[in-house]
Design a protein around this motif. Sequence first.
Motif, short mmCIF file in Angstrom:
data_model
loop_
_atom_site.label_atom_id
_atom_site.label_comp_id
_atom_site.label_asym_id
_atom_site.label_seq_id
_atom_site.Cartn_x
_atom_site.Cartn_y
_atom_site.Cartn_z
N LEU A 214 0.88 -1.17 0.00
CA LEU A 214 0.00 0.00 0.00
C LEU A 214 0.92 1.22 0.00
O LEU A 214 1.55 1.52 1.00
N ASP B 172 -9.02 3.90 4.24
CA ASP B 172 -9.26 2.51 3.87
C ASP B 172 -8.67 1.57 4.91
O ASP B 172 -7.61 0.97 4.72
N GLY C 133 -7.97 -1.94 3.84
CA GLY C 133 -6.71 -2.09 3.13
C GLY C 133 -5.56 -2.26 4.09
O GLY C 133 -4.64 -3.05 3.86
#
Length: 888
Positions: A498, A511, A514
């Motif tokens: 990420l 997020d 995520g």
Amino acid sequence: MGNILQISCDVGAMFNRCPDCALGKAAYIADLKDNVVALTTELEQLIAAKNDVMTRVLNAEHQHKMKRLNQVQLWLSSVETLKTEVDELMGRDGVSQEIDKLCLGGYCSRNCKSSYKFGRKVAKRLRDVKALKGEGVFEEVAAPDPELISAADERPTEPTVVGLQSQLEQVWRCLVQEPAAGIIGLYGMGGVGKTTLLTQINNKFVDNPTDFDYVIWVVVSKDLQLEKIQETIRKKIGLCNDSWKNKSLEEKAQDIFKTLSKKKFALLLDDLWERVDLKKIGVPLPKNSAVVFTTRFVDVCGRMEARRTFKVECLSDEAAWELFREKVGEETIESHHSIPELAQTVAKECGGLPLALITIGRAMAYKKTPEEWRYAIEVLRRSASEFADLGKEVYPLLKFSYDCLPNDAIRSCFLYCCLYPEDESIDKRDLIDCWICEGFLDEAKFGTQNQGYYIVGTLVHACLLEEVEEDQVKMHDVIRDMALWITCEIEKEKEGFLVYAGSGLTEAPADVRGWEMGRRLSLMKNSIKNLPTIPTCPHLLTLFLNRNPLTTIAGGFFQSMPCLTVLKMSGNETLRQLPMGISKLVSLQLLDISYTRVRELPEELKALVNLRCLNLDWAGELVKVPQQLLSNFSRLRVLRMFATGLISFYSWHENVAEELLGLKYLEVLEITFRRFEAYQTFLSSQKLRSCTQALFLHEFDREESIDVAGLADLEQLNTLIFYSCDWIKGLKIDYKDMVQKSRQPYVFRSLEEVTVRFCRKLKHLTFLVFAPNLKSISVCLCDDMEEIISAGEFDDIPEMTGIISSPFAKLQRLRLEGLGRLKSIYWKPLPLPRLKELEVRGCDSLEKLPLDSNGRRILIRGHEDWWRRLQWEDEATQNAFRLCFQPL
């Protein structure tokens, strides 16, 4: 049964009695059968000879661009004419009809006149065939034709080649003007234009007659097959032996060698991924000939023993814009007044890589609204792999270089680099620290530091990283996008990257899901001030929070990161304390809080027993470090404490050396000392001396002199700073002892950077002559400094003159500031071949610079009145450097 009638026939008498069958003419009839057979045989042999000659002619014409000789052409035409005549004579059953007319055993004919005429024609054609066959022996069948000579076959390429002309001319000069071109390597990253450049070189042979006999183009690629290379060469040089296919590799090599060893040739090998053994192919090692190859790996240039190498670089901004504009088309560029500026922005996103410029340029052709261009910019910046054709045409081609890396560990090291922001220079030390703690390096077999630098070199040589300085690398924008594409598309489940580095974020991404799935998260170089949310990251291994204006991190922020291995918080200049709960990171192996304003290391850090890299460099406000904290990190391999605790008045520095003595795995040490006793303890330890790379002596006051010879055997010492040290009797070193011990007393071999600041009692820095690899010297605010190098130090040691006659051979930067008494840098002019920058401020007594007039350009900064007072050895030297001066 009666009498038997006997008839005796005298054939000769019969001919005598036949008026049409005189003896001179009868042979045409009597020899007709034999002549017909002979004519057929001789004609077959003539045609075979003609075919052999024609093969030689075509080979000379097609392969060598020669022109057939007139006498050969006349002979070939005569053979064709004669064959036609014989075919007409022997055709339409004429031969069989005339043979049928023969009688009396072939010595006579039932139509003597017809048989005689036919027999005479057969005999004449037989004589003609024999004569032509005898004339068909040619030593040479063709000769050079100035209008046809071209050793190369033209290859298709772009009508214009942007940005390669300069390199094309360089390589061409190397090929045709130097006496022995030898082996030449063209290397560069995928898509940069290596094949295009090689194609231009090939086609230049077509347009420019040279004395090369052969120019041979071979595509090698990843699947190296020597037989295929041999086959391509065979076709080019005209080896037409029918038995070729049945020959061994060695036999074919011998045939190729026999031909090429007598010729001047240029072998162009495109796309080498490994060494090609020229001897196994049959290619003679070039003397007057040349081998030119392209590769993505500079290592291949070494393995091929290239005499010259040329790096094919990405295009300059100007050339990149020209190529991009050409692919987009003028109609689109001029379709709206906003598009030219937007198009230039898109072009810059390609980083000068021709493949990307061409691909994106074609995709943007006929996009005639500003909105389409703005959207393209947004996609390229946020998720370039989604841009049309990048994931289909560009990234797969670049990925070949990634696939060919030696092993998965090096591939992981490469992908790790995409955690850093776009256009960011990456410190090699920082990168290697992370690799060590991520477990990418094999600690059982190799020293981790050396192995790390080896991997950096491997990635640079594969053109997947670019070397910015000796201590920094950079990832090309398109290569970085490709790496992100691999992590997010190809290795999505395995890698879990990420990456929000350099995205302009003011708060952490929302997020959270995520985060839960991610393994490596980079929030580096944003504008995030607070991390108030407590995330759940069960798989997170790496967290980059560095270079943010962080002020607050929630107390339980790290409580759900059980696997976190690497935590970087460096460059957060507003960060004053570590968050509560950091002790929960029991798996942590790297903690980096360098360049922060953290004032205290909490006692709870002792829980981080797995720590292997601790970076406290330039944590200048660090005033409290609990006792026995450092010694508790028994697995430490890298400890960086350079310029740490500069404002501290506490005594935590005093025992630091003693604590370090027990760290048996320590490989890298950067250390700051403020007390002579700790410094002495440090010098007494061979282990600490052997791993020290940077040393900072701060407020190190003593009435006695400091013997810098104690630092001489710090074999890895790269950086040395004396800061605010009032040594009344200065620095000392026994020069005579050094001369006696060694003819080349360059004892500070690794020392590259020296800074001396606020050391008011120092009069000179003569020991620097023993540091042959110095790149940077900075001396500031030293009130008593009179000379940088003092000639008087060697008055009693005449043998030193030759040893140190030309110091500072690698010096690149020299900065002198606030040295009111300084009169001399060195007592005579020096070549200083690598000097780039010289800055002088507040040195009013310095009236001479040790510069000789060797014509190189350097940047000299200083005040104009000081420049006017300078004295020069001669007018030529003054004139040589006048244009180098830049007033402050």
